[in-house]
Enzyme design. Structure first.
Site: not given
Ligand code: HBI
Ligand code: FE
Length: 289
Positions: A138, A143, A184, A203
């Site tokens: 993730h 990110h 996010e 993700s």
């Protein structure tokens, strides 16, 4: 050094953070321990990567796709120092390993100094489709590519600086909502239509399609105050998505002193995750700039 800090509460779920915190430094950074990854973990990372690369094309924003070659090293789990070379050249950011979720103060301090904390453990095979806490995949795949974009990289550092200020103003919950609905789960409007920049979507498997095409979610033009008022759920698809026009617009909208905003927000009731509010400007699915 043993950390006696209370477990980090991530979102609304009270989970004991996973990971080995005993060997972490006082600032919660630690060694990646790349040699400790097993062949099964490298294989799992390769399969996660191969599947996600199929899902993100045509859905991720161009800035994300452009940076993928630096992350999509298909020999398995990349050594963080190997990612840090091009990343440092692009925007001065560095990936640092952490044992897992870390307290807000340490998290914001890392962002404020252009260091992104990447969890060093990878999800188990039975968590292949979904893992509650942010794991290596993730953090690294979701990110890090966006940190190659100079404007977004600036936003993330400003976020860290703002976070440290917010702590003193008891506004961490407001700021974590802003983080949630941009970093996010953020969407961006482009000439080709809506695209994704939020790591939590990029993700994941199912949400990449849902967020762009489902008629259910409430998609609205980004507004920092509206985002900070909106509660979120961590284990379902989002019911509201905030759409920015560009990363410049996001940076400008949030590179202000939030102190007066926090005062206003303290007296306003928060909104449920899917609630519609007066002033919302809906973004149609087939929107393009
Ligand atoms: N720690 N390692 C890590 N990664 C995160 O994304 C993270 C965190 N601690 C706190 C946190 N995120 C959220 O509370 C943010 O909203 C600050
Ligand atoms: Fe994340």
């Amino acid at each position: 050094m043993q950390h006696a800090d209370p477990p980090v509460v991530y979102g609304e779920s009270h989970i004991q953070p996973r990971g080995d915190y005993a060997s972490a430094n006082p600032d919660y950074t630690c060694e990646q321990n790349w040699q400790a990854y097993t062949p099964a973990e490298h294989d799992r990372y390769r399969r996660l990567l191969a599947r996600q690369l199929q899902h993100v094309h045509g859905r991720a924003c161009p800035e994300f796709v452009e940076a993928l070659p630096h992350i999509a090293i298909d020999t398995g789990i990349p050594r963080f120092e190997r990612v840090n070379e091009p990343l440092g050249k692009a925007t001065g950011w560095q990936v640092v390993a952490v044992p897992g979720l870390i307290p807000e103060r340490e998290f914001f301090t890392l962002l404020a100094t252009r260091r992104f904390p990447v969890t060093r453990w990878l999800r188990n095979e039975d968590e292949f489709d979904y893992v509650v806490e942010p794991d290596l995949f993730h953090d690294l795949f979701g990110h890090v590519p966006m940190l190659f974009d100079p404007v977004f990289a600036g936003y993330m550092q400003a976020f860290g600086q703002g976070g440290l200020k917010a702590e003193g103003l008891h506004a961490l919950e407001l700021l974590s909502r802003l983080y949630w609905y941009t970093v996010e789960f953020g969407l961006v409007d482009t000439a080709e239509g809506l695209r994704i920049y939020g790591a939590g979507i990029l993700s994941s498997v199912g949400e990449v399609d849902h967020c762009l095409t489902s008629p259910e979610p409430w998609r609205i033009v980004f507004d920092a105050q509206r985002a900070m008022r909106t509660r979120y759920k961590i284990d379902t698809y989002q019911e509201t998505y905030f759409v920015i026009r560009s990363f410049d617009a996001l940076f400008k909208a949030t590179n202000v002193d939030f102190t007066p905003l926090y005062d206003t927000l303290r007296d306003l009731p928060s909104l449920a995750a899917g609630e519609h509010a007066p002033g919302d400007v809906q973004v149609p699915v087939a929107s393009s700039a």
